[in-house]
Design a protein around this motif. Structure first.
Motif, PDB file in Angstrom:
ATOM      1  N   MET A   6       0.840  -1.192   0.000  1.00  0.00           N
ATOM      2  CA  MET A   6       0.000   0.000   0.000  1.00  0.00           C
ATOM      3  C   MET A   6       0.878   1.246   0.000  1.00  0.00           C
ATOM      4  O   MET A   6       1.953   1.249   0.602  1.00  0.00           O
ATOM      5  N   LYS A   7       0.441   2.266  -0.681  1.00  0.00           N
ATOM      6  CA  LYS A   7       1.169   3.526  -0.736  1.00  0.00           C
ATOM      7  C   LYS A   7       0.305   4.649  -0.186  1.00  0.00           C
ATOM      8  O   LYS A   7      -0.911   4.541  -0.074  1.00  0.00           O
ATOM      9  N   ALA A   8       0.981   5.770   0.132  1.00  0.00           N
ATOM     10  CA  ALA A   8       0.282   6.916   0.710  1.00  0.00           C
ATOM     11  C   ALA A   8      -0.726   7.497  -0.277  1.00  0.00           C
ATOM     12  O   ALA A   8      -0.540   7.432  -1.498  1.00  0.00           O
ATOM     13  N   ALA A   9      -1.789   8.080   0.271  1.00  0.00           N
ATOM     14  CA  ALA A   9      -2.725   8.831  -0.551  1.00  0.00           C
ATOM     15  C   ALA A   9      -2.031  10.079  -1.091  1.00  0.00           C
ATOM     16  O   ALA A   9      -1.007  10.527  -0.551  1.00  0.00           O
ATOM     17  N   ALA A  10      -2.570  10.635  -2.151  1.00  0.00           N
ATOM     18  CA  ALA A  10      -1.973  11.822  -2.749  1.00  0.00           C
ATOM     19  C   ALA A  10      -1.925  12.970  -1.742  1.00  0.00           C
ATOM     20  O   ALA A  10      -2.837  13.150  -0.934  1.00  0.00           O
ATOM     21  N   PHE A  11      -0.821  13.728  -1.777  1.00  0.00           N
ATOM     22  CA  PHE A  11      -0.670  14.860  -0.869  1.00  0.00           C
ATOM     23  C   PHE A  11       0.200  15.927  -1.525  1.00  0.00           C
ATOM     24  O   PHE A  11       1.003  15.639  -2.423  1.00  0.00           O
ATOM     25  N   ALA A  12       0.032  17.157  -1.070  1.00  0.00           N
ATOM     26  CA  ALA A  12       0.901  18.256  -1.498  1.00  0.00           C
ATOM     27  C   ALA A  12       2.142  18.269  -0.616  1.00  0.00           C
ATOM     28  O   ALA A  12       2.132  17.768   0.516  1.00  0.00           O
ATOM     29  N   TYR A  13       3.198  18.849  -1.144  1.00  0.00           N
ATOM     30  CA  TYR A  13       4.483  18.874  -0.430  1.00  0.00           C
ATOM     31  C   TYR A  13       5.014  20.292  -0.407  1.00  0.00           C
ATOM     32  O   TYR A  13       5.020  20.982  -1.439  1.00  0.00           O
ATOM     33  N   ALA A  14       5.460  20.734   0.780  1.00  0.00           N
ATOM     34  CA  ALA A  14       6.062  22.061   0.902  1.00  0.00           C
ATOM     35  C   ALA A  14       7.336  21.939   1.723  1.00  0.00           C
ATOM     36  O   ALA A  14       7.322  21.385   2.832  1.00  0.00           O
ATOM     37  N   ARG A  15       8.434  22.430   1.196  1.00  0.00           N
ATOM     38  CA  ARG A  15       9.709  22.406   1.910  1.00  0.00           C
ATOM     39  C   ARG A  15       9.892  23.744   2.608  1.00  0.00           C
ATOM     40  O   ARG A  15      10.084  24.778   1.947  1.00  0.00           O
ATOM     41  N   ALA A  16       9.820  23.749   3.922  1.00  0.00           N
ATOM     42  CA  ALA A  16       9.912  24.999   4.682  1.00  0.00           C
ATOM     43  C   ALA A  16      11.296  25.623   4.529  1.00  0.00           C
ATOM     44  O   ALA A  16      12.310  24.932   4.566  1.00  0.00           O
TER      45      ALA A  16
ATOM     46  N   PRO B 270       5.921   5.586   7.148  1.00  0.00           N
ATOM     47  CA  PRO B 270       5.228   4.289   7.257  1.00  0.00           C
ATOM     48  C   PRO B 270       3.746   4.453   7.580  1.00  0.00           C
ATOM     49  O   PRO B 270       2.909   3.707   7.045  1.00  0.00           O
ATOM     50  N   ALA B 271       3.427   5.409   8.466  1.00  0.00           N
ATOM     51  CA  ALA B 271       2.020   5.635   8.810  1.00  0.00           C
ATOM     52  C   ALA B 271       1.226   6.089   7.591  1.00  0.00           C
ATOM     53  O   ALA B 271       0.067   5.683   7.397  1.00  0.00           O
ATOM     54  N   MET B 272       1.831   6.927   6.753  1.00  0.00           N
ATOM     55  CA  MET B 272       1.149   7.374   5.538  1.00  0.00           C
ATOM     56  C   MET B 272       0.996   6.235   4.544  1.00  0.00           C
ATOM     57  O   MET B 272      -0.046   6.086   3.901  1.00  0.00           O
ATOM     58  N   ASN B 273       2.026   5.415   4.418  1.00  0.00           N
ATOM     59  CA  ASN B 273       1.951   4.291   3.478  1.00  0.00           C
ATOM     60  C   ASN B 273       0.883   3.276   3.882  1.00  0.00           C
ATOM     61  O   ASN B 273       0.296   2.610   3.030  1.00  0.00           O
ATOM     62  N   LEU B 274       0.634   3.167   5.177  1.00  0.00           N
ATOM     63  CA  LEU B 274      -0.402   2.266   5.671  1.00  0.00           C
ATOM     64  C   LEU B 274      -1.774   2.938   5.720  1.00  0.00           C
ATOM     65  O   LEU B 274      -2.740   2.330   6.176  1.00  0.00           O
TER      66      LEU B 274
ATOM     67  N   LEU C 137      -2.703   5.129   7.706  1.00  0.00           N
ATOM     68  CA  LEU C 137      -3.124   5.448   9.073  1.00  0.00           C
ATOM     69  C   LEU C 137      -3.318   6.946   9.225  1.00  0.00           C
ATOM     70  O   LEU C 137      -4.112   7.399  10.057  1.00  0.00           O
ATOM     71  N   VAL C 138      -2.570   7.723   8.478  1.00  0.00           N
ATOM     72  CA  VAL C 138      -2.760   9.169   8.389  1.00  0.00           C
ATOM     73  C   VAL C 138      -2.725   9.547   6.914  1.00  0.00           C
ATOM     74  O   VAL C 138      -1.981   8.946   6.131  1.00  0.00           O
ATOM     75  N   SER C 139      -3.528  10.538   6.542  1.00  0.00           N
ATOM     76  CA  SER C 139      -3.589  10.964   5.144  1.00  0.00           C
ATOM     77  C   SER C 139      -3.663  12.490   5.079  1.00  0.00           C
ATOM     78  O   SER C 139      -4.722  13.074   4.825  1.00  0.00           O
ATOM     79  N   PRO C 140      -2.532  13.162   5.319  1.00  0.00           N
ATOM     80  CA  PRO C 140      -2.547  14.625   5.284  1.00  0.00           C
ATOM     81  C   PRO C 140      -2.749  15.154   3.871  1.00  0.00           C
ATOM     82  O   PRO C 140      -2.376  14.506   2.886  1.00  0.00           O
ATOM     83  N   ASP C 141      -3.320  16.341   3.794  1.00  0.00           N
ATOM     84  CA  ASP C 141      -3.441  17.016   2.502  1.00  0.00           C
ATOM     85  C   ASP C 141      -2.096  17.602   2.067  1.00  0.00           C
ATOM     86  O   ASP C 141      -1.824  17.723   0.881  1.00  0.00           O
ATOM     87  N   ILE C 142      -1.287  17.984   3.076  1.00  0.00           N
ATOM     88  CA  ILE C 142       0.013  18.581   2.781  1.00  0.00           C
ATOM     89  C   ILE C 142       1.035  18.125   3.811  1.00  0.00           C
ATOM     90  O   ILE C 142       0.725  18.005   5.003  1.00  0.00           O
ATOM     91  N   VAL C 143       2.238  17.850   3.350  1.00  0.00           N
ATOM     92  CA  VAL C 143       3.368  17.508   4.214  1.00  0.00           C
ATOM     93  C   VAL C 143       4.325  18.693   4.216  1.00  0.00           C
ATOM     94  O   VAL C 143       4.766  19.145   3.155  1.00  0.00           O
ATOM     95  N   VAL C 144       4.620  19.186   5.421  1.00  0.00           N
ATOM     96  CA  VAL C 144       5.535  20.315   5.573  1.00  0.00           C
ATOM     97  C   VAL C 144       6.888  19.765   5.992  1.00  0.00           C
ATOM     98  O   VAL C 144       7.072  19.295   7.121  1.00  0.00           O
ATOM     99  N   ASP C 145       7.840  19.817   5.093  1.00  0.00           N
ATOM    100  CA  ASP C 145       9.175  19.252   5.308  1.00  0.00           C
ATOM    101  C   ASP C 145      10.065  20.292   5.981  1.00  0.00           C
ATOM    102  O   ASP C 145      10.378  21.331   5.397  1.00  0.00           O
ATOM    103  N   ILE C 146      10.488  20.013   7.238  1.00  0.00           N
ATOM    104  CA  ILE C 146      11.375  20.930   7.954  1.00  0.00           C
ATOM    105  C   ILE C 146      12.812  20.402   7.994  1.00  0.00           C
ATOM    106  O   ILE C 146      13.671  20.956   8.688  1.00  0.00           O
ATOM    107  N   GLY C 147      13.074  19.328   7.249  1.00  0.00           N
ATOM    108  CA  GLY C 147      14.364  18.652   7.334  1.00  0.00           C
ATOM    109  C   GLY C 147      15.560  19.507   6.968  1.00  0.00           C
ATOM    110  O   GLY C 147      16.684  19.200   7.371  1.00  0.00           O
TER     111      GLY C 147
END
Length: 293
Positions: A1-11, A39-43, A45-55
């Motif tokens: 299983m893969k994550a649902a579609a989401f937007a990505y923003a690199r802070a 892993p939680a997104m791939n399963l 378990l969570v499906s955010p509309d947007i992932v905010v990358d602070i890495g």
């Protein structure tokens, strides 16, 4: 299983990350090391509309000694704790604990802030922070808040962080010269999720505990700073007094049954860890009953 579609923003900065969180609220998730979120997104378990990358935010990375506080940035990796001379001197419990966290590939990318914000009740670092009297520093657009570790962890995967705040650092009192530490966990295999574990800090004077902090994990919905430890301070430790403390601890525990272990097994192992911790810190092996799993 893969994550649902989401937007990505690199802070591009902490302020930029906070603006994104404020704009998207509960629809956003913060990505730091990604070892729990992905892993939680791939399963699903969570499906955010947007992932905010602070890495990429260097301002949230690093270990600094300031006066009597050790400041650890949220993006400091687990492997950085192992390599840090400041941690080795001033918070050696963290180095001991991190060797039990998953496997090298996870430790090379997983972050301190990610572990604390994820608040897995079987995680090692939250229990260490409770035992070490840590303060968690969180930031929102309105400013910073400092939250004691005992107040920060609220339940399974639940913390005092609001949707529009970011965990930016953790502050630890430096270990005094008399401080000693204990860490042990039971897992089916090294690197697996802990069945039960204990992170402890103590001050021993003349063969007795002048101070004792016991941070149990995987025995309830959040790390437990055991009140039973107070029964072992400033008294002579005998099999009787240790048994009384163990009985008090048993009343505090709220272990859950799952595929790894029954609640009864977790309770039993917590009692074993208490005895082993006390025996090791006081250098009195006769207090360890030798009961094993």
């Amino acid at each position: 299983m893969k994550a649902a579609a989401f937007a990505y923003a690199r802070a591009t900065s902490v302020v930029n990350a906070l603006e994104l969180l404020a704009a998207h609220g509960e629809k956003a998730k913060v990505l730091s090391g990604g070892q729990s979120l992905m892993p939680a997104m791939n399963l699903r378990l969570v499906s955010p509309d947007i992932v905010v990358d602070i890495g990429g935010l260097a301002e949230l990375r690093g270990i600094v000694l300031r006066g009597d506080k050790l400041i650890i940035g949220a993006l400091t990796r687990h492997v950085d704790l192992l390599r840090s001379p400041e941690v080795a001197v001033h918070a050696p419990l963290l180095g001991n604990a991190v060797t039990h966290v998953a496997h090298p590939a996870i430790r090379n990318r997983g972050t301190v802030g990610g572990s604390l914000a994820h608040a897995d009740p079987a995680s090692e670092l939250p229990a260490c922070m409770v035992a070490l009297d840590a303060t968690v520093v969180v930031r929102g657009l309105d400013g910073e808040r400092r939250i004691t570790a005992t107040e920060f962890f609220k339940g399974i995967y639940e913390t005092a962080l609001s949707l529009e705040e970011l965990l930016v650092a953790v502050e630890l009192p430096v270990a005094g010269e008399r401080a000693t530490f204990f860490f042990q966990e039971y897992a089916r295999r090294h690197g697996d999720y802990a069945i039960v574990g204990l992170a402890a800090r103590a001050v021993v004077e003349n063969g007795t505990f002048a101070d004792l902090q016991l941070g149990f994990f995987a025995v309830g919905a959040r790390p437990l700073l055991a009140a039973a430890a107070r029964k072992l301070i400033n008294i002579s430790i005998t099999p009787t007094t240790l048994a009384e403390a163990a009985a008090a601890l048993a009343s505090e525990l709220d272990p859950q049954e799952d595929q790894q272990a029954s609640a009864a097994m977790r309770r039993h192992l917590a009692m074993v860890l208490l005895r082993r911790c006390v025996a090791a810190l006081l250098l009195r092996p006769e207090l360890d009953t030798g009961v094993t799993w």
